[in-house]
Design a protein around this motif. Structure first.
Motif, PDB file in Angstrom:
ATOM      1  N   ASP A  39      11.704 -11.031   7.186  1.00  0.00           N
ATOM      2  CA  ASP A  39      12.535 -11.708   8.324  1.00  0.00           C
ATOM      3  C   ASP A  39      12.819 -10.543   9.424  1.00  0.00           C
ATOM      4  N   SER A  40      13.299  -9.246   8.914  1.00  0.00           N
ATOM      5  CA  SER A  40      13.576  -8.325   9.596  1.00  0.00           C
ATOM      6  C   SER A  40      12.963  -7.665  10.680  1.00  0.00           C
ATOM      7  N   VAL A  41      11.506  -7.807  10.433  1.00  0.00           N
ATOM      8  CA  VAL A  41      10.607  -7.387  11.346  1.00  0.00           C
ATOM      9  C   VAL A  41       9.641  -8.303  12.088  1.00  0.00           C
ATOM     10  N   LYS A  42       9.731  -9.551  11.609  1.00  0.00           N
ATOM     11  CA  LYS A  42       9.096 -10.692  12.183  1.00  0.00           C
ATOM     12  C   LYS A  42       9.283 -10.617  13.978  1.00  0.00           C
ATOM     13  N   GLY A  43       8.027 -10.554  14.718  1.00  0.00           N
ATOM     14  CA  GLY A  43       8.099 -10.576  16.095  1.00  0.00           C
ATOM     15  C   GLY A  43       7.947  -9.023  16.656  1.00  0.00           C
ATOM     16  N   ARG A  44       8.201  -8.320  15.628  1.00  0.00           N
ATOM     17  CA  ARG A  44       8.285  -6.808  16.079  1.00  0.00           C
ATOM     18  C   ARG A  44       7.020  -6.020  15.488  1.00  0.00           C
ATOM     19  N   PHE A  45       6.800  -6.213  14.176  1.00  0.00           N
ATOM     20  CA  PHE A  45       5.728  -5.467  13.590  1.00  0.00           C
ATOM     21  C   PHE A  45       4.717  -6.653  13.369  1.00  0.00           C
ATOM     22  N   THR A  46       3.292  -5.792  13.317  1.00  0.00           N
ATOM     23  CA  THR A  46       1.944  -6.501  13.015  1.00  0.00           C
ATOM     24  C   THR A  46       1.086  -5.826  11.887  1.00  0.00           C
ATOM     25  N   ILE A  47       0.750  -6.584  10.988  1.00  0.00           N
ATOM     26  CA  ILE A  47      -0.054  -5.714   9.848  1.00  0.00           C
ATOM     27  C   ILE A  47      -1.544  -6.344  10.185  1.00  0.00           C
ATOM     28  N   SER A  48      -2.448  -5.422  10.017  1.00  0.00           N
ATOM     29  CA  SER A  48      -3.829  -5.804  10.230  1.00  0.00           C
ATOM     30  C   SER A  48      -4.689  -5.009   9.243  1.00  0.00           C
ATOM     31  N   ARG A  49      -5.793  -5.230   9.131  1.00  0.00           N
ATOM     32  CA  ARG A  49      -6.786  -4.569   8.325  1.00  0.00           C
ATOM     33  C   ARG A  49      -8.123  -4.472   8.742  1.00  0.00           C
ATOM     34  N   ASP A  50      -9.003  -3.530   8.253  1.00  0.00           N
ATOM     35  CA  ASP A  50     -10.372  -3.331   8.417  1.00  0.00           C
ATOM     36  C   ASP A  50     -10.932  -3.334   7.238  1.00  0.00           C
ATOM     37  N   ASN A  51     -11.620  -4.172   6.748  1.00  0.00           N
ATOM     38  CA  ASN A  51     -12.196  -4.441   5.350  1.00  0.00           C
ATOM     39  C   ASN A  51     -13.165  -3.298   5.165  1.00  0.00           C
ATOM     40  N   ALA A  52     -13.902  -2.973   6.346  1.00  0.00           N
ATOM     41  CA  ALA A  52     -15.248  -2.251   6.293  1.00  0.00           C
ATOM     42  C   ALA A  52     -14.900  -0.617   6.095  1.00  0.00           C
ATOM     43  N   LYS A  53     -13.554  -0.250   6.700  1.00  0.00           N
ATOM     44  CA  LYS A  53     -13.048   0.802   6.528  1.00  0.00           C
ATOM     45  C   LYS A  53     -12.012   1.045   5.403  1.00  0.00           C
ATOM     46  N   ASN A  54     -11.855  -0.203   4.585  1.00  0.00           N
ATOM     47  CA  ASN A  54     -10.722  -0.126   3.720  1.00  0.00           C
ATOM     48  C   ASN A  54      -9.258   0.305   4.143  1.00  0.00           C
ATOM     49  N   THR A  55      -9.120   0.110   5.083  1.00  0.00           N
ATOM     50  CA  THR A  55      -7.828   0.505   6.017  1.00  0.00           C
ATOM     51  C   THR A  55      -6.962  -0.629   6.379  1.00  0.00           C
ATOM     52  N   VAL A  56      -5.507  -0.382   6.238  1.00  0.00           N
ATOM     53  CA  VAL A  56      -4.705  -1.383   6.791  1.00  0.00           C
ATOM     54  C   VAL A  56      -3.637  -0.667   7.714  1.00  0.00           C
ATOM     55  N   TYR A  57      -3.524  -1.219   8.713  1.00  0.00           N
ATOM     56  CA  TYR A  57      -2.563  -0.841   9.598  1.00  0.00           C
ATOM     57  C   TYR A  57      -1.007  -1.526   9.920  1.00  0.00           C
ATOM     58  N   LEU A  58      -0.043  -0.788  10.363  1.00  0.00           N
ATOM     59  CA  LEU A  58       1.122  -1.571  10.659  1.00  0.00           C
ATOM     60  C   LEU A  58       1.715  -1.143  12.160  1.00  0.00           C
ATOM     61  N   GLN A  59       1.380  -2.010  12.892  1.00  0.00           N
ATOM     62  CA  GLN A  59       1.990  -1.666  14.499  1.00  0.00           C
ATOM     63  C   GLN A  59       3.286  -2.047  14.589  1.00  0.00           C
ATOM     64  N   MET A  60       4.248  -1.227  14.738  1.00  0.00           N
ATOM     65  CA  MET A  60       5.491  -1.228  14.932  1.00  0.00           C
ATOM     66  C   MET A  60       6.158  -1.039  16.177  1.00  0.00           C
ATOM     67  N   ASN A  61       6.710  -2.118  16.946  1.00  0.00           N
ATOM     68  CA  ASN A  61       7.162  -2.226  18.304  1.00  0.00           C
ATOM     69  C   ASN A  61       8.753  -2.570  18.091  1.00  0.00           C
TER      70      ASN A  61
ATOM     71  N   ARG B  66       2.315   3.418  15.257  1.00  0.00           N
ATOM     72  CA  ARG B  66       1.132   2.651  14.417  1.00  0.00           C
ATOM     73  C   ARG B  66       1.167   3.450  13.320  1.00  0.00           C
ATOM     74  N   LEU B  67       1.211   2.867  11.980  1.00  0.00           N
ATOM     75  CA  LEU B  67       0.880   3.625  10.640  1.00  0.00           C
ATOM     76  C   LEU B  67      -0.424   3.007  10.319  1.00  0.00           C
ATOM     77  N   SER B  68      -1.082   3.933   9.560  1.00  0.00           N
ATOM     78  CA  SER B  68      -2.493   3.727   9.167  1.00  0.00           C
ATOM     79  C   SER B  68      -2.609   3.902   7.594  1.00  0.00           C
TER      80      SER B  68
END
Length: 121
Positions: free
Chosen positions: A61-83, A19-21
């Motif tokens: 296309d190469s990461v669809k179904g494996r990676f999920t991007i999300s963000r927390d606007n209150a923390k100005n932070t974006v995440y990348l969950q890589m499975n 998980r990247l932040s």
């Protein structure tokens, strides 16, 4: 100024997860889209995933179904969950943010310094 600081990279075996932040700090009025890009040795930087301030997402296309991007606007932070990581996911991963620093300034895209992700057995 605006700083983007990534964390969470490392070495993982094929099939593993990371998980990247990326946290944005500094003079920020609003952050529009945020995203992750990657660059493997000898290759051009490519888009991995983006997310708008409203939460709409887009994936390579190469990461669809494996990676999920999300963000927390209150923390100005974006995440990348890589499975289910694969050796071809090995690259330096960069965070990107489209920022307006004040209500009167134009939008500028900022980049983080990058974090290495290595997928190997």
């Amino acid at each position: 100024q605006v700083q983007l600081v990534e964390s969470g990279g490392g070495l993982v075996q094929p099939g593993g997860s990371l998980r990247l932040s990326c946290a944005a700090s500094g003079s920020i009025f609003i952050i529009y889209a945020m995203g992750w890009y990657r660059q493997a040795p000898g290759k051009q930087r490519e888009l991995v995933a983006t997310i708008t301030d409203g939460g709409s997402t887009n994936y390579a296309d190469s990461v669809k179904g494996r990676f999920t991007i999300s963000r927390d606007n209150a923390k100005n932070t974006v995440y990348l969950q890589m499975n289910n990581l694969k050796p071809e996911d090995t690259a330096v991963y960069y965070c990107n943010a489209d920022v307006r620093r004040t209500i009167a300034t134009t939008r500028v895209k900022y980049w983080g310094q990058g974090t290495q992700v290595t997928v190997s057995s």
